[in-house]
Scaffold this motif. Structure first.
Motif, PDB file in Angstrom:
ATOM      1  N   ILE A 140       7.091 -13.938 -40.113  1.00 30.06           N
ATOM      2  CA  ILE A 140       7.335 -14.748 -38.728  1.00 30.06           C
ATOM      3  C   ILE A 140       6.366 -15.647 -38.514  1.00 30.06           C
ATOM      4  CG2 ILE A 140       6.242 -12.955 -37.439  1.00 30.06           C
ATOM      5  CD1 ILE A 140       9.386 -14.856 -36.308  1.00 30.06           C
TER       6      ILE A 140
ATOM      7  N   LEU B 162      11.223 -10.191 -38.781  1.00 28.57           N
ATOM      8  CA  LEU B 162      10.946 -11.377 -37.892  1.00 28.57           C
ATOM      9  C   LEU B 162      10.823 -10.761 -36.842  1.00 28.57           C
ATOM     10  CD1 LEU B 162      13.587 -13.553 -38.823  1.00 28.57           C
ATOM     11  CD2 LEU B 162      10.711 -13.719 -39.586  1.00 28.57           C
ATOM     12  N   CYS B 163      11.984  -9.720 -36.715  1.00 25.36           N
ATOM     13  CA  CYS B 163      11.717  -8.424 -34.908  1.00 25.36           C
ATOM     14  C   CYS B 163      10.276  -7.718 -35.103  1.00 25.36           C
ATOM     15  CB  CYS B 163      12.750  -8.005 -35.150  1.00 25.36           C
ATOM     16  SG  CYS B 163      14.241  -8.560 -35.240  1.00 25.36           S
TER      17      CYS B 163
ATOM     18  N   LEU C  70      13.472 -11.680 -31.721  1.00 23.07           N
ATOM     19  CA  LEU C  70      12.896 -11.495 -32.158  1.00 23.07           C
ATOM     20  C   LEU C  70      11.304 -11.646 -31.824  1.00 23.07           C
ATOM     21  CD1 LEU C  70      13.682 -14.604 -35.204  1.00 23.07           C
ATOM     22  CD2 LEU C  70      13.724 -11.911 -35.111  1.00 23.07           C
TER      23      LEU C  70
END
Length: 279
Positions: A94, A140-141, A163
């Protein structure tokens, strides 16, 4: 190798849903397998994406030499696009992707900011089967939300996910195109697991892979399987690998089925070193 083509019904539905959902997003995250980036480009996505900003993610980039990705950078880099190399299994993705998403949508974000509104970006994530889309989204989460697997066809439906930075992404099923006319592309897709094992002859696939490596990556075969003679045919290499792995039947006959699956699995899992298929 017989002609390879795989386009089950759920992919037709997926393409239709992507065409609808793309209207609701600000950009597209297009995941490519770095081992076969050109073969990973689905021509059906061109119309779907339209003029949306695109972030191309060269996933599994740790499985190829960095230098080998230069041609695809040249092919993909355009106005309104960005390209990034990534290994979606490593944490911190991310931090690499967020600033690029923000940069690609800067004009729209600034426009909302001037009006006093805070805008959360929405992105459509697409790619061919087994490209690592869902693994990337889970990264990403920060938690496992998307369904993942190491074979084609795991994600069957769309999933909206949030996210950690407030952005939203839509995970979509890995999707091919109705008629893969270029069989080199089809074989590359079979090598990386984007086409189901059940519809290809794994024996022929392994022989094709050994022939490719003999020409372009013989050193990898030497390192992994201790093959020293580059004059061997692919079938002779197969015999030698079966003996090396002790995959033998009664009478010391090579177990070709087991050996062929093992060779393809060694490649897919990165055990054969760094290999770029789109040479």
């Amino acid at each position: 190798m017989a002609k390879i083509n795989w386009f089950p019904g759920h992919m037709t539905k997926a393409l239709r849903e992507m065409a609808e959902e793309v209207k609701n997003v600000d950009m597209v995250i297009y995941v490519l397998d770095a081992r076969a980036p050109k073969s990973s480009l689905n021509p059906e996505f061109v119309t779907i994406i339209g003029a949306k900003p695109i972030l191309y993610v060269l996933n599994k980039a740790d499985l190829v030499e960095k230098e080998s990705l230069k041609p695809i950078y040249i092919q993909l880099k355009r106005d309104n696009t960005e390209v990034i190399e990534l290994n979606s299994t490593e944490s911190g993705a991310i931090k690499k992707i967020e600033p690029i998403m923000t940069r690609l949508c800067k004009e729209k974000l600034d426009k909302y900011k001037q009006k006093g509104f805070k805008m959360n970006l929405r992105a459509l994530v697409l790619g061919i089967p087994n490209s690592g889309k869902s693994t990337l989204i889970n990264n990403l989460c920060g938690v496992k939300k998307a369904i993942t697997g190491d074979k084609a066809g795991v994600t069957r439906g769309k999933q909206w996910l949030s996210l950690k930075n407030g952005f939203e992404v839509l995970d979509t099923p890995g999707t091919l195109w109705p008629n893969i006319t270029n069989q080199t592309t089809a074989i590359n897709l079979a090598f990386i697991g984007s086409i189901k094992n059940e519809i290809v002859d794994m024996g022929e696939l392994a022989v094709d892979f050994l022939s490719f490596c003999k020409k372009h990556y013989f050193a990898n075969l030497q390192e992994k399987y201790k093959i020293t003679d580059n004059n061997l045919t692919a079938i002779e290499m197969l015999d030698q690998i079966a003996k090396f792995k002790h995959y033998l039947l009664k009478g010391a006959e090579p177990d070709y089925d087991r050996t062929c699956f093992a060779i393809i699995d060694d490649f897919r899992k990165g055990r054969l070193g760094k290999i770029m298929l789109d040479v």
